[in-house]
Design an enzyme around this catalytic site. Structure first.
Site, PDB file in Angstrom:
ATOM      1  N   ASN A 156      -5.402   9.095   6.024  1.00 56.69           N
ATOM      2  CA  ASN A 156      -4.946   9.775   7.043  1.00 56.69           C
ATOM      3  C   ASN A 156      -3.947  10.544   7.061  1.00 56.69           C
ATOM      4  OD1 ASN A 156      -4.360   7.075   7.453  1.00 56.69           O
ATOM      5  ND2 ASN A 156      -4.204   7.474   9.730  1.00 56.69           N
ATOM      6  N   GLY A 232      -4.633   0.297   5.154  1.00 55.03           N
ATOM      7  CA  GLY A 232      -5.679   0.673   4.754  1.00 55.03           C
ATOM      8  C   GLY A 232      -6.575  -0.122   5.712  1.00 55.03           C
ATOM      9  N   SER A 233      -8.029  -0.555   5.208  1.00 57.45           N
ATOM     10  CA  SER A 233      -8.217  -0.624   6.684  1.00 57.45           C
ATOM     11  C   SER A 233      -8.760  -2.128   6.086  1.00 57.45           C
ATOM     12  CB  SER A 233     -10.271  -0.962   5.787  1.00 57.45           C
ATOM     13  OG  SER A 233     -10.040  -0.626   4.423  1.00 57.45           O
ATOM     14  N   GLU A 252      -0.677  -3.207   6.257  1.00 56.39           N
ATOM     15  CA  GLU A 252      -0.574  -2.464   7.184  1.00 56.39           C
ATOM     16  C   GLU A 252      -2.031  -2.354   7.536  1.00 56.39           C
ATOM     17  OE1 GLU A 252       1.889  -2.222   9.390  1.00 56.39           O
ATOM     18  OE2 GLU A 252       3.993  -2.787   8.151  1.00 56.39           O
ATOM     19  N   CYS A 286      -4.037   5.495  13.129  1.00 58.46           N
ATOM     20  CA  CYS A 286      -3.700   3.681  12.870  1.00 58.46           C
ATOM     21  C   CYS A 286      -3.710   3.140  14.671  1.00 58.46           C
ATOM     22  CB  CYS A 286      -3.293   2.646  12.232  1.00 58.46           C
ATOM     23  SG  CYS A 286      -1.370   3.442  11.797  1.00 58.46           S
TER      24      CYS A 286
HETATM   25  P1  NAD Z   1      -9.470   2.077   2.950  1.00 62.25           P
HETATM   26  O1  NAD Z   1      -8.857   0.819   3.015  1.00 62.25           O
HETATM   27  O2  NAD Z   1     -10.566   2.727   2.827  1.00 62.25           O
HETATM   28  O3  NAD Z   1      -8.828   2.551   1.762  1.00 62.25           O
HETATM   29  C1  NAD Z   1      -6.912   2.728   2.031  1.00 62.25           C
HETATM   30  C2  NAD Z   1      -6.787   2.680   0.037  1.00 62.25           C
HETATM   31  O4  NAD Z   1      -7.192   1.162  -0.505  1.00 62.25           O
HETATM   32  C3  NAD Z   1      -7.134   3.777  -0.712  1.00 62.25           C
HETATM   33  O5  NAD Z   1      -5.966   4.136  -1.492  1.00 62.25           O
HETATM   34  C4  NAD Z   1      -8.585   2.972  -1.194  1.00 62.25           C
HETATM   35  O6  NAD Z   1      -8.477   3.784  -3.231  1.00 62.25           O
HETATM   36  C5  NAD Z   1      -7.780   1.875  -1.371  1.00 62.25           C
HETATM   37  N1  NAD Z   1      -8.991   0.944  -1.576  1.00 62.25           N
HETATM   38  C6  NAD Z   1     -10.147   0.938  -1.618  1.00 62.25           C
HETATM   39  N2  NAD Z   1     -11.108  -0.111  -2.179  1.00 62.25           N
HETATM   40  C7  NAD Z   1      -9.819  -0.585  -2.654  1.00 62.25           C
HETATM   41  C8  NAD Z   1      -9.545  -1.848  -3.648  1.00 62.25           C
HETATM   42  N3  NAD Z   1     -11.079  -2.897  -3.513  1.00 62.25           N
HETATM   43  N4  NAD Z   1      -8.524  -2.475  -3.865  1.00 62.25           N
HETATM   44  C9  NAD Z   1      -7.520  -2.131  -3.694  1.00 62.25           C
HETATM   45  N5  NAD Z   1      -7.254  -0.378  -3.350  1.00 62.25           N
HETATM   46  C10 NAD Z   1      -8.884   0.124  -2.697  1.00 62.25           C
HETATM   47  O7  NAD Z   1      -8.929   3.123   4.439  1.00 62.25           O
HETATM   48  P2  NAD Z   1      -8.877   5.016   4.771  1.00 62.25           P
HETATM   49  O8  NAD Z   1     -10.327   4.660   5.326  1.00 62.25           O
HETATM   50  O9  NAD Z   1      -7.972   5.393   3.127  1.00 62.25           O
HETATM   51  O10 NAD Z   1      -7.801   3.826   6.252  1.00 62.25           O
HETATM   52  C11 NAD Z   1      -8.170   4.315   7.526  1.00 62.25           C
HETATM   53  C12 NAD Z   1      -7.263   2.444   7.838  1.00 62.25           C
HETATM   54  O11 NAD Z   1      -6.624   2.514   7.401  1.00 62.25           O
HETATM   55  C13 NAD Z   1      -7.880   2.442   9.177  1.00 62.25           C
HETATM   56  O12 NAD Z   1      -8.060   0.696   9.305  1.00 62.25           O
HETATM   57  C14 NAD Z   1      -7.045   2.675   9.685  1.00 62.25           C
HETATM   58  O13 NAD Z   1      -6.232   1.663  10.961  1.00 62.25           O
HETATM   59  C15 NAD Z   1      -5.378   2.081   8.123  1.00 62.25           C
HETATM   60  N6  NAD Z   1      -4.442   2.409   8.816  1.00 62.25           N
HETATM   61  C16 NAD Z   1      -3.133   1.623   9.237  1.00 62.25           C
HETATM   62  C17 NAD Z   1      -2.145   1.936   9.204  1.00 62.25           C
HETATM   63  C18 NAD Z   1      -1.353   1.195   9.461  1.00 62.25           C
HETATM   64  O14 NAD Z   1      -0.053   1.402   9.796  1.00 62.25           O
HETATM   65  N7  NAD Z   1      -1.047  -0.095  10.292  1.00 62.25           N
HETATM   66  C19 NAD Z   1      -1.748   3.535   8.835  1.00 62.25           C
HETATM   67  C20 NAD Z   1      -2.294   4.459   8.943  1.00 62.25           C
HETATM   68  C21 NAD Z   1      -4.099   3.940   8.562  1.00 62.25           C
END
Ligand code: NAD
Length: 477
Positions: A156, A232-233, A252, A286
């Site tokens: 994002n 990420g998630s 995060e 986020c």
């Molecule tokens: P996601 O968890 O799907 O992916 C994030 C990253 O993890 C990507 O690079 C993806 O390729 C990688 N990934 C996926 N599966 C994996 C695995 N099994 N092992 C290791 N890496 C893996 O998240 P997204 O859809 O890209 O982003 C959205 C999420 O990120 C939302 O939940 C949002 O709240 C969060 N987010 C948090 C912050 C923060 O600072 N707290 C900032 C931005 C986004």
């Protein structure tokens, strides 16, 4: 100069060289849904080679002053290429062009702040001589790099959030293996290009593109990775923590951010900020405003102004200067948001605005008559949906905000000092923003959540604490 052109294939970036792979993945233009480019897909041997190179690079000198110069130069080069980066973001993320430029400016600041912090990493004197028998000793701490850091980033905010990891990691003297989100990897490869031009020694930054699950698995298996920093998630964050063993992990994660609008608030100001910060980047932020709790005395007036402000947004092509809201990252994400809104409506919610979808575009949506157990309130929507509920009492609304698995940031509009102080003490979040919505961040502040929103702080100064070890040196005189 890297330009995102149709059908171009981007290589992995390992030890200062681009490496193309036979297997590739498509990168879509998120607005047209056409293939914009292809990225390489890293296999286990690429991951191991990158880790080996990153570890070897740690042996070569890279003094704090040199780190400062490289990061400062990179910030300058990034600003010189701002327009090119912004266009790539508009295509690759679907982020409106004006907002994309804003992200690049923020990312350059993050690199600059990281550069400045490179000169300020220090330990402290420890008065060991205060203990009986240690009269002739003297001690101090130093902060040393953790070593090889795997940085895994989301789609994002794919330039600034990458800078929030590689900036502090490099400033602290580490090597970084970056695994950007597969749908937005090109801007990360462009950043590597800039850092190389700025003089970053080869091996200090490796970029591996491809499947998150596969590359993540290979990184977790390799014991030469000393730390994982993930944004990420929550689902993936939990998986990384469970497999990282005793290694450092900074997470995060998500949020279902709440903002309270109290009866004394300036309605126009609050509604305008909620509209802007609930629908920025199509709500895929986020700390995006998701749950709005408005005092009953001003509830109806607030909803009316929020609708009015939101109706002015221009929805469409992210490359168009006029556009405020573009598509979501994937068609299936827009479909998910549509299903959640439909479910809320079946459960009694009213659609005040929006509630419709056109391909990957979900129209900015305002819901009322919601309850806290609807998915649109309880879970992280991560889309352009703002739910507005009313409250009567201060204790009641604090309890509502805290009734969440998450705790990243919250907003509170009030000039009632008593309420603000009470909220500061009682709301369970990493950050409370008074007289603004939840989505406020500048890049040098400590940023990070509690509960399922993660652990560890970002903001270069704070990230450097996570990315270094404190070592004590004791002299026996
Ligand atoms: P996601 O968890 O799907 O992916 C994030 C990253 O993890 C990507 O690079 C993806 O390729 C990688 N990934 C996926 N599966 C994996 C695995 N099994 N092992 C290791 N890496 C893996 O998240 P997204 O859809 O890209 O982003 C959205 C999420 O990120 C939302 O939940 C949002 O709240 C969060 N987010 C948090 C912050 C923060 O600072 N707290 C900032 C931005 C986004």
């Amino acid at each position: 100069m890297t330009v995102l052109t149709l059908e171009k294939q981007y290589g992995l970036y390992i030890n200062g060289k681009q490496e193309q792979t036979a297997e590739t993945m498509e990168v879509l233009n998120k607005y047209t849904q056409e293939v914009a480019a292809h990225i390489s897909v890293a296999q286990k041997r690429h991951v191991d080679e990158a880790i080996k190179g990153a570890k070897a690079a740690l042996k070569k000198p890279f003094a704090p002053y040199a780190r400062y110069e490289v990061l400062m130069k990179a910030a300058q080069l990034l600003m010189e290429r701002c327009e090119e980066f912004a266009k790539v973001l508009a295509i690759e993320v679907g982020k409106p062009i004006r907002e994309s430029r804003g992200e690049i400016e923020r990312a350059a600041q993050t690199l600059q702040i990281s550069a400045e912090e490179a000169k300020r990493i220090h330990g402290e004197g420890v008065p060991v001589e205060a203990a009986p028998g240690s009269e002739n000793r003297m001690a101090f701490t130093v902060r040393v790099p953790v070593g090889v850091i795997a940085a895994i980033t989301p789609f994002n905010v794919p330039v600034n959030l990458v800078c929030h990891k590689i900036g502090p990691a490099l400033a602290a003297g580490n090597s970084v293996i970056l695994k950007p989100a597969e749908v937005t990897s090109i801007c990360a490869l462009m950043l590597a290009d800039i850092l190389e031009e700025a003089g970053l020694p080869s091996g200090r930054l490796q970029v591996l593109t491809g499947s998150g699950a596969e590359i993540g698995g290979f990184l977790l298996e390799n014991k030469d990775v000393n730390m994982f920093t993930f944004t990420g998630s929550p689902k993936v964050g939990e998986l990384i923590r469970s497999k990282a063993g005793l290694r450092k992990v900074a997470l995060e994660l998500g949020n279902n951010s709440a903002t309270i609008v109290h009866k004394d608030a300036n309605i126009a100001q609050a509604a305008s900020l909620v509209a802007q910060k609930g629908f920025n980047n199509a709500g895929q932020v986020c700390i995006s405003v998701q749950r709005v709790y408005v005092h009953e005395d001003i509830y109806e007036a607030f909803v009316a102004v929020l609708k009015e402000k939101t109706e002015t947004f221009v929805i469409g092509d992210p490359l168009d200067e006029k556009t405020d809201i573009g598509p979501m990252i994937r068609l299936r994400e827009a479909e998910r948001v549509e299903a959640w809104v439909n479910e809320a409506v079946e459960q009694g919610a009213n659609v005040e605005l929006g509630g419709k979808r056109n391909g990957a575009i979900y129209y900015p949506t305002i819901l009322t008559n919601v309850n806290d157990d609807m998915k649109v309130c309880r879970q992280e929507v991560f889309g352009p949906v703002v739910s507005v509920a009313l409250y009567k009492e201060i204790d009641e609304v604090i309890a509502k905000v805290n009734d969440s698995d998450y705790g990243l940031q919250a907003g509170l509009f009030t000039n009632d000092l008593q309420f603000a102080m009470k909220a500061a003490r009682e709301i369970e979040v990493g950050g409370l923003i008074v007289n603004d919505a939840s989505a406020y961040r500048v890049d040098h502040m400590p940023y990070g959540g509690v509960k399922n929103s993660g652990n560890g702080k970002e903001g270069p100064k704070y990230a450097i604490e996570e990315m270094t070890e404190e070592r004590i040196i004791v002299f026996n005189l």
